[in-house]
Scaffold this active site. Structure first.
Site, short mmCIF file in Angstrom:
data_model
loop_
_atom_site.label_atom_id
_atom_site.label_comp_id
_atom_site.label_asym_id
_atom_site.label_seq_id
_atom_site.Cartn_x
_atom_site.Cartn_y
_atom_site.Cartn_z
N LYS A 1 -8.03 14.70 -6.74
CA LYS A 1 -7.10 15.02 -7.83
C LYS A 1 -6.68 16.49 -7.72
O LYS A 1 -5.50 16.83 -7.84
CB LYS A 1 -7.75 14.75 -9.19
CG LYS A 1 -8.02 13.28 -9.48
CD LYS A 1 -6.72 12.49 -9.58
CE LYS A 1 -6.94 11.01 -9.86
NZ LYS A 1 -5.72 10.20 -9.69
N TYR B 1 -13.89 12.40 -5.39
CA TYR B 1 -12.81 11.85 -6.22
C TYR B 1 -12.09 12.98 -6.95
O TYR B 1 -10.86 13.08 -6.94
CB TYR B 1 -13.39 10.83 -7.24
CG TYR B 1 -12.50 10.64 -8.44
CD1 TYR B 1 -11.33 9.89 -8.35
CD2 TYR B 1 -12.81 11.25 -9.67
CE1 TYR B 1 -10.49 9.75 -9.44
CE2 TYR B 1 -11.98 11.12 -10.76
CZ TYR B 1 -10.83 10.36 -10.64
OH TYR B 1 -9.99 10.25 -11.72
N SER C 1 -6.67 14.42 -13.78
CA SER C 1 -7.86 14.16 -14.60
C SER C 1 -8.50 15.46 -15.06
O SER C 1 -8.45 16.48 -14.34
CB SER C 1 -8.85 13.37 -13.75
OG SER C 1 -10.11 13.35 -14.35
N ASP D 1 0.87 -1.18 0.00
CA ASP D 1 0.00 0.00 0.00
C ASP D 1 0.91 1.24 0.00
O ASP D 1 1.76 1.37 0.89
CB ASP D 1 -0.86 -0.04 1.27
CG ASP D 1 -1.90 1.06 1.29
OD1 ASP D 1 -1.72 2.07 0.58
OD2 ASP D 1 -2.88 0.92 2.05
N1 UFG Z 1 -22.51 7.17 -20.38
C1 UFG Z 1 -23.71 6.58 -20.77
N2 UFG Z 1 -23.97 5.32 -20.33
C2 UFG Z 1 -23.09 4.62 -19.54
C3 UFG Z 1 -21.88 5.23 -19.16
C4 UFG Z 1 -21.63 6.52 -19.58
O1 UFG Z 1 -24.51 7.19 -21.49
O2 UFG Z 1 -23.41 3.47 -19.18
C5 UFG Z 1 -22.20 8.52 -20.89
C6 UFG Z 1 -22.03 9.57 -19.80
O3 UFG Z 1 -23.27 10.14 -19.46
C7 UFG Z 1 -21.07 10.56 -20.48
C8 UFG Z 1 -20.20 9.66 -21.37
O4 UFG Z 1 -20.95 8.47 -21.55
O5 UFG Z 1 -21.77 11.45 -21.31
C9 UFG Z 1 -18.86 9.32 -20.75
O6 UFG Z 1 -19.04 8.78 -19.46
P1 UFG Z 1 -17.89 8.04 -18.67
O7 UFG Z 1 -18.45 7.58 -17.35
O8 UFG Z 1 -17.24 7.01 -19.53
O9 UFG Z 1 -16.79 9.18 -18.45
P2 UFG Z 1 -16.92 10.58 -17.68
O10 UFG Z 1 -16.58 11.62 -18.69
O11 UFG Z 1 -18.18 10.73 -16.95
O12 UFG Z 1 -15.81 10.41 -16.57
C10 UFG Z 1 -14.48 10.18 -16.93
C11 UFG Z 1 -13.76 9.38 -15.84
C12 UFG Z 1 -13.65 10.14 -14.58
C13 UFG Z 1 -13.05 11.47 -14.84
C14 UFG Z 1 -13.77 12.21 -15.93
C15 UFG Z 1 -13.03 13.45 -16.29
O13 UFG Z 1 -14.47 8.19 -15.58
O14 UFG Z 1 -12.81 9.43 -13.70
O15 UFG Z 1 -13.85 11.39 -17.09
O16 UFG Z 1 -13.70 14.20 -17.20
F1 UFG Z 1 -13.08 12.20 -13.71
#
Ligand code: UFG
Length: 339
Positions: free
Chosen positions: A152, A148, A124, A58
């Site tokens: 960062k 989270y 991020s 860890d």
């Molecule tokens: N989405 C869906 N269905 C799903 C999952 C996601 O429609 O099952 C959409 C979300 O609404 C969003 C897009 O797909 O519009 C991307 O979603 P993600 O969860 O893949 O990624 P995020 O942009 O929400 O988050 C990611 C990382 C985070 C980070 C962030 C920084 O997971 O750790 O980018 O912008 F903080």
């Protein structure tokens, strides 16, 4: 001399390990496998022909980290280790602050004792919160919407203050946009535990038959088709950015914050179409409610990465989708058995 990768068995860490070894560099991995599989190490060896030295520890433990630094000549660190689930961080904020912030502090203290002066931090685009304008430059306002993200943001601040106090310290803050895809071997890739939060792993699990359909979280965003727009970047391109960042840190002191993205925004439905055309598969989807905390659009201005690091993403959306599928179809249950 070796590069220490904390969290080197994780999704981005393992791809970076492969790129570093392939580039002829020595690495040491410190990972407690709390959210990764020990089997990753065999895969890294299979791809590169070299087995990295691994410490199952860890990073928050001063004694354990001290052992890593006293047994190896660490000249730079890439700090990936940390909890990363947005929803979980809202439910368990103290666990997130304690783990993610203390890991950064313990690392900096241990580095100082051993005269290690270069650190690349896995940050991020989440630090930009809901951006006022896109594309996003590194000097944009920063604000977070969940614990989270704040870990960062705060780790960036801790690293910046440490560098301000120590003119010999060199810090590169890499702000990742949305890493997807997998190594071309299909041996390593994204293997989230439980139901995937992120879009691509969800799509590949639908494709492989583990999930019935994709839920699209909202189609009333202010974007070209109403679904959320993000900057998806191939994880191998992202990994290569770390090599450039280490080299930059070797030759410069102070703090540099850099976006790692492509500069191109794709909507959720663009990604579904790109995945279908790259793989020939059909992805059923249903429009659902917005997910709390999601934003309309987030994509990078990647100019600083080119100017300061000499790095630019080179792989397109088709390669991202095809490689993600290659990984998932060869490893339907990731590194483990049916869960
Ligand atoms: N989405 C869906 N269905 C799903 C999952 C996601 O429609 O099952 C959409 C979300 O609404 C969003 C897009 O797909 O519009 C991307 O979603 P993600 O969860 O893949 O990624 P995020 O942009 O929400 O988050 C990611 C990382 C985070 C980070 C962030 C920084 O997971 O750790 O980018 O912008 F903080």
């Amino acid at each position: 001399m070796a590069v220490l990768l904390t969290g080197g068995a994780g999704y981005i860490g393992s791809h970076t390990a492969v790129e570093l070894i392939s580039d002829g560099r020595s690495i040491v991995i410190a990972d407690n496998f709390s959210n990764s599989s020990p089997g990753v190490i065999d895969r890294i060896e299979k791809i590169t022909g070299r087995r990295p030295k691994v410490y199952d520890i860890d990073v928050c433990s001063p004694e354990a980290l001290e052992k890593v630094f006293s047994e190896n000549e660490i000249d730079s660190v890439v700090h990936f280790a940390g909890f990363k689930a947005v929803g979980e961080s809202v439910a368990k904020p103290l666990m997130y602050y304690e783990n993610n912030l203390y890991a950064t502090i313990n690392l900096l203290k241990t580095m100082k004792r051993h005269g290690t002066r270069r650190i690349v931090f896995s940050s991020s685009a989440t630090v930009y919160g809901n951006p006022k304008t896109v594309p996003i430059r590194e000097d944009a306002d920063r604000y977070c919407t969940n614990p989270y993200g704040w870990t960062k943001y705060m780790s960036e601040q801790i690293l910046t203050d440490a560098a301000n106090a120590d003119p010999e310290l060199s810090v590169v803050l890499l702000r990742y946009f949305n890493p997807i895809g997998a190594h071309k071997s299909g041996l390593i890739g994204d293997d989230p535990s439980g139901i995937p939060n992120n879009l691509l792993p969800y799509i590949t699990q639908v494709a492989v038959g583990r999930r019935e359909f994709l839920g699209v979280f909202g189609n009333d965003y202010n974007t070209h088709d109403g679904t959320g727009v993000r900057d998806y970047i191939h994880v191998v391109d992202l990994a290569k950015g770390h090599l450039k960042a280490i080299d930059y840190a070797m030759n410069n002191s102070g703090v540099l914050a850099v976006n790692l993205g492509t500069g191109i925004g794709y909507s959720v439905l663009d990604i579904v179409k790109a995945f279908e055309s790259a793989t020939g598969l059909h992805i059923p989807y249903r429009i659902q409610q917005r997910r709390s905390g999601d934003i309309d659009a987030c994509f990078a201005d990647p100019a600083a990465a080119l100017e300061k690091l000499g790095w630019k993403a080179s792989l397109g959306i088709e390669e991202m989708c095809a490689s993600a599928w290659n990984w998932q179809k060869n490893n339907p249950y990731g590194y483990g058995e049916k869960k």
